[in-house]
Write a protein that holds these residues in place. Structure first.
Motif, PDB file in Angstrom:
ATOM      1  N   LYS A 112       0.791  -1.152   0.004  1.00  0.00           N
ATOM      2  CA  LYS A 112      -0.003   0.141  -0.011  1.00  0.00           C
ATOM      3  C   LYS A 112       0.802   1.194  -0.029  1.00  0.00           C
ATOM      4  CE  LYS A 112      -0.754   0.379   5.048  1.00  0.00           C
ATOM      5  NZ  LYS A 112      -1.620   0.049   5.819  1.00  0.00           N
ATOM      6  N   GLU A 167       0.801   2.914 -11.976  1.00  0.00           N
ATOM      7  CA  GLU A 167       0.445   3.137 -10.784  1.00  0.00           C
ATOM      8  C   GLU A 167       0.057   1.749 -10.045  1.00  0.00           C
ATOM      9  OE1 GLU A 167       0.290   6.115  -9.191  1.00  0.00           O
ATOM     10  OE2 GLU A 167       1.007   7.315 -11.089  1.00  0.00           O
ATOM     11  N   SER A 186      -2.634   1.140  -8.380  1.00  0.00           N
ATOM     12  CA  SER A 186      -4.211   0.649  -8.859  1.00  0.00           C
ATOM     13  C   SER A 186      -4.159  -0.071 -10.025  1.00  0.00           C
ATOM     14  CB  SER A 186      -4.745   2.175  -9.008  1.00  0.00           C
ATOM     15  OG  SER A 186      -4.394   2.720 -10.062  1.00  0.00           O
ATOM     16  N   TYR A 187      -3.253   0.038 -11.008  1.00  0.00           N
ATOM     17  CA  TYR A 187      -3.083  -0.876 -12.043  1.00  0.00           C
ATOM     18  C   TYR A 187      -3.129  -2.269 -11.563  1.00  0.00           C
ATOM     19  CZ  TYR A 187      -1.729  -3.320 -16.120  1.00  0.00           C
ATOM     20  OH  TYR A 187      -1.354  -4.195 -17.171  1.00  0.00           O
ATOM     21  N   THR A 191      -3.536  -3.447  -8.613  1.00  0.00           N
ATOM     22  CA  THR A 191      -4.620  -3.913  -7.559  1.00  0.00           C
ATOM     23  C   THR A 191      -5.809  -4.149  -8.372  1.00  0.00           C
ATOM     24  OG1 THR A 191      -5.295  -1.706  -6.947  1.00  0.00           O
ATOM     25  CG2 THR A 191      -3.660  -2.719  -5.500  1.00  0.00           C
ATOM     26  N   GLU A 192      -6.271  -3.347  -9.563  1.00  0.00           N
ATOM     27  CA  GLU A 192      -7.099  -3.750 -10.398  1.00  0.00           C
ATOM     28  C   GLU A 192      -7.200  -4.961 -10.943  1.00  0.00           C
ATOM     29  OE1 GLU A 192      -7.574  -0.188 -12.673  1.00  0.00           O
ATOM     30  OE2 GLU A 192      -8.193   0.962 -10.828  1.00  0.00           O
ATOM     31  N   GLU A 207      -7.855  -7.844  -8.139  1.00  0.00           N
ATOM     32  CA  GLU A 207      -9.277  -7.851  -7.844  1.00  0.00           C
ATOM     33  C   GLU A 207     -10.024  -8.449  -9.107  1.00  0.00           C
ATOM     34  OE1 GLU A 207     -12.477  -4.539  -7.123  1.00  0.00           O
ATOM     35  OE2 GLU A 207     -10.602  -4.218  -6.101  1.00  0.00           O
TER      36      GLU A 207
END
Length: 172
Positions: A36, A104, A106-107, A109-110, A113
């Protein structure tokens, strides 16, 4: 993930599938806690010319899970289109160092997910008996799906150790 420290039943899944998913969820939770707030530079950091970046390892987790979805639920190898998407992250190495960077958190983690969501959907279609289905595995050894899916999160836990080591080696 509000019961992250419980290996227990999950509504909609059989008991053993629930426990497997509980363990997978805890492994993922600890991975996400470890990464994180990392910057693109930190996600791309290489300790040396032979190492993997944290970003590449995160993509590897998603790729391994996807490959096991295909292998165990669809009983096939990745096709050319899937290899184009996941192949670099599966094998890592030089190509991984060249191609998996500049993203990033977020890339990653997406991706994680989305693949996990598909895992949940697939596991809704099977029961505990399915986990004990045996097939030929590494070097013609017999393994059951329970072991194969254990390996999915065991691989993540193993590589999370690498992530922790990489973080310690970063210049802060």
């Amino acid at each position: 993930m509000n019961q992250i420290f419980l290996i227990t039943d999950i509504p909609g899944f059989t008991p053993q599938v629930s426990r497997l998913l509980s363990m997978m969820n805890y492994a993922r939770f600890t991975t996400l806690e470890e990464v994180k707030d990392l910057t693109v530079q930190e996600l791309d950091f290489l300790m040396d010319s032979n190492s993997n970046s944290i970003g590449a390892l995160l993509m590897h987790f998603a790729a391994v899970e996807y490959a096991y979805q295909v292998g165990t639920f669809e009983k096939r190898e990745l096709n050319e289109e899937e290899i184009a998407i996941w192949g670099v992250a599966l094998s890592l190495g030089e190509e991984g160092r060249e191609k998996i960077k500049g993203n990033e958190l977020s890339y990653y983690t997406e991706q994680l997910e989305a693949v996990r969501h598909r895992t949940y959907e697939l596991f809704r279609t099977v029961n505990d008996e399915w986990l004990y289905t045996e097939e030929e595995f590494w070097a013609q050894q017999q393994a059951n799906y329970y072991f194969m899916w254990f390996h999915v999160f065991e691989d993540e836990i193993n590589h999370r150790g690498q992530i922790r080591m990489i973080r310690k080696r970063m210049d802060k």
